[in-house]
Design a protein around this motif. Structure first.
Motif, PDB file in Angstrom:
ATOM      1  N   GLU A  69       0.852  -1.190   0.000  1.00 36.75           N
ATOM      2  CA  GLU A  69       0.000   0.000   0.000  1.00 36.75           C
ATOM      3  C   GLU A  69       0.892   1.245   0.000  1.00 36.75           C
ATOM      4  O   GLU A  69       2.030   1.205   0.482  1.00 36.75           O
ATOM      5  CB  GLU A  69      -0.922  -0.007   1.220  1.00 36.75           C
ATOM      6  N   ASP A  96       2.895   8.281   1.701  1.00 34.38           N
ATOM      7  CA  ASP A  96       2.257   9.560   1.385  1.00 34.38           C
ATOM      8  C   ASP A  96       2.658  10.096   0.016  1.00 34.38           C
ATOM      9  O   ASP A  96       1.813  10.600  -0.742  1.00 34.38           O
ATOM     10  CB  ASP A  96       2.605  10.605   2.460  1.00 34.38           C
ATOM     11  N   HIS A 109      -6.663  12.964   5.521  1.00 27.48           N
ATOM     12  CA  HIS A 109      -7.899  12.412   6.076  1.00 27.48           C
ATOM     13  C   HIS A 109      -8.333  11.052   5.515  1.00 27.48           C
ATOM     14  O   HIS A 109      -9.117  10.359   6.182  1.00 27.48           O
ATOM     15  CB  HIS A 109      -9.041  13.415   5.866  1.00 27.48           C
ATOM     16  N   MET A 110      -7.872  10.659   4.349  1.00 27.72           N
ATOM     17  CA  MET A 110      -8.374   9.409   3.774  1.00 27.72           C
ATOM     18  C   MET A 110      -7.527   8.214   4.207  1.00 27.72           C
ATOM     19  O   MET A 110      -6.393   8.355   4.650  1.00 27.72           O
ATOM     20  CB  MET A 110      -8.387   9.488   2.237  1.00 27.72           C
ATOM     21  N   ARG A 111      -8.099   7.037   4.101  1.00 31.29           N
ATOM     22  CA  ARG A 111      -7.353   5.819   4.350  1.00 31.29           C
ATOM     23  C   ARG A 111      -6.339   5.611   3.225  1.00 31.29           C
ATOM     24  O   ARG A 111      -6.634   5.859   2.065  1.00 31.29           O
ATOM     25  CB  ARG A 111      -8.289   4.607   4.424  1.00 31.29           C
ATOM     26  N   ARG A 112      -5.154   5.139   3.606  1.00 31.61           N
ATOM     27  CA  ARG A 112      -4.083   4.987   2.622  1.00 31.61           C
ATOM     28  C   ARG A 112      -4.165   3.637   1.925  1.00 31.61           C
ATOM     29  O   ARG A 112      -3.592   2.657   2.393  1.00 31.61           O
ATOM     30  CB  ARG A 112      -2.722   5.168   3.303  1.00 31.61           C
ATOM     31  N   SER A 113      -4.889   3.604   0.825  1.00 31.86           N
ATOM     32  CA  SER A 113      -4.957   2.394   0.017  1.00 31.86           C
ATOM     33  C   SER A 113      -5.227   2.791  -1.424  1.00 31.86           C
ATOM     34  O   SER A 113      -5.829   3.827  -1.706  1.00 31.86           O
ATOM     35  CB  SER A 113      -6.055   1.448   0.515  1.00 31.86           C
ATOM     36  N   MET A 164      -9.037   2.810  -2.140  1.00 31.73           N
ATOM     37  CA  MET A 164      -9.725   4.010  -1.694  1.00 31.73           C
ATOM     38  C   MET A 164      -9.406   5.190  -2.609  1.00 31.73           C
ATOM     39  O   MET A 164     -10.274   6.027  -2.896  1.00 31.73           O
ATOM     40  CB  MET A 164      -9.343   4.321  -0.249  1.00 31.73           C
ATOM     41  N   LEU A 218     -15.376  12.371   0.951  1.00 36.95           N
ATOM     42  CA  LEU A 218     -14.817  11.477   1.943  1.00 36.95           C
ATOM     43  C   LEU A 218     -15.865  10.998   2.941  1.00 36.95           C
ATOM     44  O   LEU A 218     -15.888   9.836   3.349  1.00 36.95           O
ATOM     45  CB  LEU A 218     -13.662  12.142   2.690  1.00 36.95           C
ATOM     46  N   ASP A 225     -15.972   7.164   2.579  1.00 43.99           N
ATOM     47  CA  ASP A 225     -15.111   6.663   3.645  1.00 43.99           C
ATOM     48  C   ASP A 225     -15.521   7.316   4.968  1.00 43.99           C
ATOM     49  O   ASP A 225     -14.811   8.178   5.498  1.00 43.99           O
ATOM     50  CB  ASP A 225     -13.654   6.979   3.314  1.00 43.99           C
ATOM     51  N   ARG A 280     -15.250   6.628   7.910  1.00 46.68           N
ATOM     52  CA  ARG A 280     -14.288   6.557   9.035  1.00 46.68           C
ATOM     53  C   ARG A 280     -13.188   7.587   8.901  1.00 46.68           C
ATOM     54  O   ARG A 280     -12.373   7.750   9.808  1.00 46.68           O
ATOM     55  CB  ARG A 280     -13.671   5.153   9.084  1.00 46.68           C
ATOM     56  N   ALA A 281     -13.121   8.290   7.748  1.00 47.54           N
ATOM     57  CA  ALA A 281     -12.046   9.265   7.537  1.00 47.54           C
ATOM     58  C   ALA A 281     -12.202  10.448   8.469  1.00 47.54           C
ATOM     59  O   ALA A 281     -13.300  10.801   8.858  1.00 47.54           O
ATOM     60  CB  ALA A 281     -12.049   9.717   6.085  1.00 47.54           C
TER      61      ALA A 281
END
Length: 228
Positions: free
Chosen positions: A154, A157, A186-190, A193, A221, A225, A227-228
């Motif tokens: 994954e 940054d 703020h977003m999930r790192r994938s 996503m 977001l 997402d 959860r962000a």
């Protein structure tokens, strides 16, 4: 005179797949180096592993351009001339999709053996390591598990920022300068996503006079997402 309102039309997504379009960071540098060193692959073969959206197809196209390889989905193997295909470098994508498909597995086994015998490089791609593929042909399974792998993890940054920028550029989108930095915070790192966010931003920006803003990014977001 009142001008008719212009309807926003979505433009086709065209992924840029050249070497200059692939961003190398600390998280993917080893995999890129292994592909660049294809002349030194053990037995002339390599498996490129990574989650959906990690850039496996992009790297496969970069590699194919370097060595003149043919790229095919694994599911197409029963319909092609395997001896002819094995006369040059080959990339077979999404190998786990043929698990349990006896004709496709036998075709890959035949291709594997011919390519190695003729000293032609063979690249294979998958989302998981070979031990998880559930292939039904024991000889093919043992050969796949004995193949060196290169893994795309994954993103860090730097890579995630580059992926978001590329996904938006592929969609002909120009975000405000603070959109990608906001997303990174703020977003999930994938990779998955990132693809969802880019698609939702593209759709959400259609018809908005201010275009792709941080306010829109926040709304997107929250929708894709929570959860962000």
């Amino acid at each position: 005179m009142t001008l008719p309102q212009q309807l926003p039309l979505p433009l086709p997504v065209r992924a840029a797949l050249g070497r200059e379009d692939y961003f190398v960071s600390g998280s993917n540098a080893l995999a890129v180096a292994l592909l660049d060193g294809w002349q030194s692959w053990p037995a002339g073969k390599l498996i490129l592993v990574g989650p959906a959206g990690a850039g496996k197809t992009h790297l496969a196209h970069v590699w194919a351009a370097d060595c003149g390889a043919t790229i095919l989905p694994a599911a197409a193997l029963p319909q092609v001339d395997i001896p002819d295909l094995a006369e040059g470098p080959v990339c077979i994508e999404d190998v786990p999709q043929i698990a349990g498909d006896r004709p496709a597995e036998e075709a890959l086994f035949h291709l594997h053996n011919l390519a190695l015998a003729q000293h032609q490089p063979l690249l294979l791609t998958a989302q998981t390591a070979p031990k998880h593929w559930q292939l039904s042909l024991p000889d093919l399974c043992s050969r796949m598990e004995g193949t060196q792998t290169a893994t795309l993890p994954e993103p860090d940054d730097a890579l995630l920022a580059a992926v978001l920028a590329k996904l938006l550029a592929d969609r002909h989108c120009v975000p405000a300068p603070d959109v990608i930095p906001y997303l990174l915070r703020h977003m999930r790192r994938s990779f998955g996503m990132a693809q969802k966010v880019a698609a939702a931003l593209d759709a959400g920006a259609l018809g908005r006079p201010k275009g792709m803003t941080r306010t829109l990014a926040r709304e997107i977001l929250l929708a894709v997402d929570p959860r962000a």
